[in-house]
Enzyme design. Structure first.
Site, PDB file in Angstrom:
ATOM      1  N   HIS A  45      88.607   2.325  29.584  1.00 44.05           N
ATOM      2  CA  HIS A  45      88.603   2.032  31.022  1.00 44.05           C
ATOM      3  C   HIS A  45      87.504   1.023  31.325  1.00 44.05           C
ATOM      4  O   HIS A  45      86.362   1.199  30.936  1.00 44.05           O
ATOM      5  CB  HIS A  45      88.360   3.323  31.818  1.00 44.05           C
ATOM      6  CG  HIS A  45      88.812   3.259  33.249  1.00 44.05           C
ATOM      7  ND1 HIS A  45      88.359   2.303  34.129  1.00 44.05           N
ATOM      8  CD2 HIS A  45      89.661   4.048  33.952  1.00 44.05           C
ATOM      9  CE1 HIS A  45      88.909   2.507  35.315  1.00 44.05           C
ATOM     10  NE2 HIS A  45      89.713   3.556  35.234  1.00 44.05           N
ATOM     11  N   ASP A  99      92.114   8.395  47.885  1.00 48.38           N
ATOM     12  CA  ASP A  99      91.713   8.480  46.482  1.00 48.38           C
ATOM     13  C   ASP A  99      90.628   9.532  46.256  1.00 48.38           C
ATOM     14  O   ASP A  99      89.506   9.210  45.893  1.00 48.38           O
ATOM     15  CB  ASP A  99      91.245   7.101  45.979  1.00 48.38           C
ATOM     16  CG  ASP A  99      90.922   7.124  44.489  1.00 48.38           C
ATOM     17  OD1 ASP A  99      91.257   8.104  43.809  1.00 48.38           O
ATOM     18  OD2 ASP A  99      90.329   6.150  44.006  1.00 48.38           O
ATOM     19  N   HIS A 112      97.452   8.949  34.394  1.00 52.71           N
ATOM     20  CA  HIS A 112      96.284   9.737  34.796  1.00 52.71           C
ATOM     21  C   HIS A 112      96.819  10.940  35.560  1.00 52.71           C
ATOM     22  O   HIS A 112      97.422  10.780  36.623  1.00 52.71           O
ATOM     23  CB  HIS A 112      95.351   8.921  35.700  1.00 52.71           C
ATOM     24  CG  HIS A 112      94.551   7.905  34.965  1.00 52.71           C
ATOM     25  ND1 HIS A 112      93.833   6.918  35.607  1.00 52.71           N
ATOM     26  CD2 HIS A 112      94.321   7.725  33.643  1.00 52.71           C
ATOM     27  CE1 HIS A 112      93.215   6.169  34.716  1.00 52.71           C
ATOM     28  NE2 HIS A 112      93.510   6.643  33.512  1.00 52.71           N
ATOM     29  N   TYR A 172      84.065   0.073  37.091  1.00 55.55           N
ATOM     30  CA  TYR A 172      84.562  -0.072  38.461  1.00 55.55           C
ATOM     31  C   TYR A 172      84.113  -1.375  39.114  1.00 55.55           C
ATOM     32  O   TYR A 172      84.760  -1.861  40.045  1.00 55.55           O
ATOM     33  CB  TYR A 172      84.087   1.099  39.314  1.00 55.55           C
ATOM     34  CG  TYR A 172      84.641   2.447  38.907  1.00 55.55           C
ATOM     35  CD1 TYR A 172      85.996   2.617  38.641  1.00 55.55           C
ATOM     36  CD2 TYR A 172      83.808   3.555  38.799  1.00 55.55           C
ATOM     37  CE1 TYR A 172      86.507   3.847  38.277  1.00 55.55           C
ATOM     38  CE2 TYR A 172      84.304   4.793  38.441  1.00 55.55           C
ATOM     39  CZ  TYR A 172      85.649   4.942  38.179  1.00 55.55           C
ATOM     40  OH  TYR A 172      86.154   6.173  37.818  1.00 55.55           O
ATOM     41  N   HIS A 228      96.640   8.703  42.842  1.00 60.99           N
ATOM     42  CA  HIS A 228      96.698   7.416  43.525  1.00 60.99           C
ATOM     43  C   HIS A 228      98.069   7.153  44.143  1.00 60.99           C
ATOM     44  O   HIS A 228      98.159   6.730  45.298  1.00 60.99           O
ATOM     45  CB  HIS A 228      96.350   6.290  42.559  1.00 60.99           C
ATOM     46  CG  HIS A 228      94.923   6.286  42.133  1.00 60.99           C
ATOM     47  ND1 HIS A 228      94.422   5.370  41.234  1.00 60.99           N
ATOM     48  CD2 HIS A 228      93.878   7.079  42.481  1.00 60.99           C
ATOM     49  CE1 HIS A 228      93.137   5.609  41.038  1.00 60.99           C
ATOM     50  NE2 HIS A 228      92.784   6.643  41.780  1.00 60.99           N
ATOM     51  N   GLU A 245      96.192  -0.281  36.698  1.00 55.93           N
ATOM     52  CA  GLU A 245      96.283   1.064  37.256  1.00 55.93           C
ATOM     53  C   GLU A 245      96.864   1.033  38.669  1.00 55.93           C
ATOM     54  O   GLU A 245      96.483   0.206  39.492  1.00 55.93           O
ATOM     55  CB  GLU A 245      94.899   1.711  37.275  1.00 55.93           C
ATOM     56  CG  GLU A 245      94.918   3.155  37.739  1.00 55.93           C
ATOM     57  CD  GLU A 245      93.599   3.864  37.530  1.00 55.93           C
ATOM     58  OE1 GLU A 245      93.345   4.861  38.231  1.00 55.93           O
ATOM     59  OE2 GLU A 245      92.806   3.430  36.665  1.00 55.93           O
ATOM     60  N   ASP A 294      98.641   6.646  38.039  1.00 54.29           N
ATOM     61  CA  ASP A 294      97.729   7.716  38.429  1.00 54.29           C
ATOM     62  C   ASP A 294      98.423   8.584  39.477  1.00 54.29           C
ATOM     63  O   ASP A 294      98.793   8.094  40.546  1.00 54.29           O
ATOM     64  CB  ASP A 294      96.433   7.124  38.985  1.00 54.29           C
ATOM     65  CG  ASP A 294      95.371   8.176  39.269  1.00 54.29           C
ATOM     66  OD1 ASP A 294      95.644   9.082  40.080  1.00 54.29           O
ATOM     67  OD2 ASP A 294      94.268   8.084  38.703  1.00 54.29           O
ATOM     68  N   GLU A 327      91.444  13.197  34.963  1.00 57.86           N
ATOM     69  CA  GLU A 327      90.254  12.657  35.627  1.00 57.86           C
ATOM     70  C   GLU A 327      89.864  13.566  36.798  1.00 57.86           C
ATOM     71  O   GLU A 327      89.438  13.120  37.849  1.00 57.86           O
ATOM     72  CB  GLU A 327      90.518  11.253  36.160  1.00 57.86           C
ATOM     73  CG  GLU A 327      90.790  10.211  35.099  1.00 57.86           C
ATOM     74  CD  GLU A 327      91.022   8.850  35.719  1.00 57.86           C
ATOM     75  OE1 GLU A 327      90.510   7.870  35.187  1.00 57.86           O
ATOM     76  OE2 GLU A 327      91.737   8.768  36.755  1.00 57.86           O
ATOM     77  N   ARG A 370      79.428   1.576  36.409  1.00 55.52           N
ATOM     78  CA  ARG A 370      78.905   0.730  37.483  1.00 55.52           C
ATOM     79  C   ARG A 370      78.508  -0.649  36.991  1.00 55.52           C
ATOM     80  O   ARG A 370      77.914  -1.440  37.724  1.00 55.52           O
ATOM     81  CB  ARG A 370      77.701   1.406  38.158  1.00 55.52           C
ATOM     82  CG  ARG A 370      78.047   2.746  38.789  1.00 55.52           C
ATOM     83  CD  ARG A 370      79.111   2.615  39.841  1.00 55.52           C
ATOM     84  NE  ARG A 370      79.618   3.915  40.287  1.00 55.52           N
ATOM     85  CZ  ARG A 370      80.675   4.077  41.052  1.00 55.52           C
ATOM     86  NH1 ARG A 370      81.379   3.028  41.442  1.00 55.52           N
ATOM     87  NH2 ARG A 370      81.087   5.288  41.405  1.00 55.52           N
ATOM     88  N   HIS A 397      91.228  -1.196  37.173  1.00 54.48           N
ATOM     89  CA  HIS A 397      91.638  -1.292  38.567  1.00 54.48           C
ATOM     90  C   HIS A 397      91.814  -2.775  38.893  1.00 54.48           C
ATOM     91  O   HIS A 397      90.884  -3.566  38.665  1.00 54.48           O
ATOM     92  CB  HIS A 397      90.577  -0.692  39.483  1.00 54.48           C
ATOM     93  CG  HIS A 397      90.379   0.777  39.299  1.00 54.48           C
ATOM     94  ND1 HIS A 397      89.490   1.510  40.064  1.00 54.48           N
ATOM     95  CD2 HIS A 397      90.963   1.676  38.447  1.00 54.48           C
ATOM     96  CE1 HIS A 397      89.537   2.780  39.698  1.00 54.48           C
ATOM     97  NE2 HIS A 397      90.413   2.898  38.713  1.00 54.48           N
ATOM     98  N   HIS A 415      90.324  12.842  43.971  1.00 54.31           N
ATOM     99  CA  HIS A 415      90.952  13.657  42.943  1.00 54.31           C
ATOM    100  C   HIS A 415      90.597  15.132  43.124  1.00 54.31           C
ATOM    101  O   HIS A 415      89.506  15.471  43.585  1.00 54.31           O
ATOM    102  CB  HIS A 415      90.507  13.207  41.553  1.00 54.31           C
ATOM    103  CG  HIS A 415      90.918  11.815  41.212  1.00 54.31           C
ATOM    104  ND1 HIS A 415      90.861  11.326  39.921  1.00 54.31           N
ATOM    105  CD2 HIS A 415      91.401  10.792  41.964  1.00 54.31           C
ATOM    106  CE1 HIS A 415      91.279  10.063  39.897  1.00 54.31           C
ATOM    107  NE2 HIS A 415      91.605   9.735  41.140  1.00 54.31           N
TER     108      HIS A 415
END
Length: 276
Positions: free
Chosen positions: A67, A224, A211, A70, A179, A142, A176, A256, A37, A107, A226
């Site tokens: 990664h 989205d 992913h 976000y 995705h 991604e 992904d 993930e 975050r 992303h 998972h």
């Protein structure tokens, strides 16, 4: 042959992640460069990074996949958010050199109503500012599900970013499975066609990592969400075909899924049994 691993916590450092990967039967892994975050990255311990690299060489790991957080939105409509994102990207590019030759995944961002035509040049500009000559890291865009105002909802948007990046030998894609499925690409019944389309638009040589996730949603839902391997709408048949596809061999595959470490170990063992 693929490399298979999961997304691990970086809270105890590099070597700890490598050891945890071995405990769950992995030979690659992913981790957030900082709190997902946002916020400051932990102090870089180069001896710890060196120890991980030694462990990876000893146990024949594939490349690992860092990664970005976000909150790193390089195409926000707010200048202060774009500046924060650019600063994070620049710092992460420098820090990645402590583990040379690995992958950095992010992303592309959300255009928050501006439209992709406005957002894509912002993303490319930020990459061109942060990336530098002689860097060893390859940056991965991604593929996104198309939720809200996400950029990267199709292969064409990803390619438009790539073609504007100056360091062409240091830019690639992380595909992904959840995705692209949620984005409308039928990898269950049309995997060959999807990869042919990827190759035609982007070039399969740019596809550096996967992913590997199932999806709670029907194809094209753009949500989205998972799911654990084999419990979603892609299912075992679809994901097994991805794992064994000849165009995807030699790459790191990262789980993930909504899982515990024990669950990841079971999924890794299952995927290893699939390998032809």
């Amino acid at each position: 042959m693929i490399y298979i691993g999961a997304h691990l916590s970086a809270s105890r450092g590099f070597l700890s992640m490598g050891k945890q990967a071995l405990e769950i039967g992995a030979d690659t892994f992913a981790f957030f460069t900082r709190n997902p975050r946002g916020g400051k990255a932990r102090k870089l311990d180069r001896s710890d990074a060196d120890a991980l690299m030694e462990l990876m060489e000893e146990h024949h790991f594939g490349k690992i996949v860092a990664h970005a957080p976000y909150t790193m939105n390089l195409c926000s409509d707010k200048p202060d958010i774009r500046k924060f994102a650019g600063d994070v990207l620049t710092e992460d590019m420098e820090r990645m050199e402590a583990t040379p030759g690995q992958y950095y995944n992010f992303h592309p961002g959300s255009h928050v109503g501006q439209g992709a035509d406005e957002a894509i040049p912002m993303i490319a500009e930020a990459l061109n500012t942060a990336m530098f000559e002689d860097m060893t890291t390859t940056v991965l865009l991604e593929t996104m599900a198309g939720k809200g105002t996400e950029v990267g909802r199709n292969f064409e948007e990803i390619q438009r970013i790539i073609e504007s990046v100056k360091l062409q030998d240091r830019i690639g894609v992380c595909l992904d499975t959840c995705h692209v499925w949620d984005g409308g690409y039928d990898i269950l019944d049309g995997l060959d066609e999807v990869l042919k389309e990827f190759d035609r638009i982007i070039g399969v040589d740019r596809l550096k990592a996967v992913h590997i996730n199932d999806s709670k949603n029907d194809i094209g839902a753009r949500k989205d969400r998972h799911e654990c391997i084999g419990l979603g709408q892609i299912g075992i048949d679809g994901l097994q075909a991805v794992v064994n596809h000849p165009l995807l061999q030699g790459r790191p595959f990262i789980l993930e899924t909504p899982n515990t470490m024990e669950g990841y170990a079971k999924e890794i063992a299952l995927i290893r049994r699939w390998m032809i």
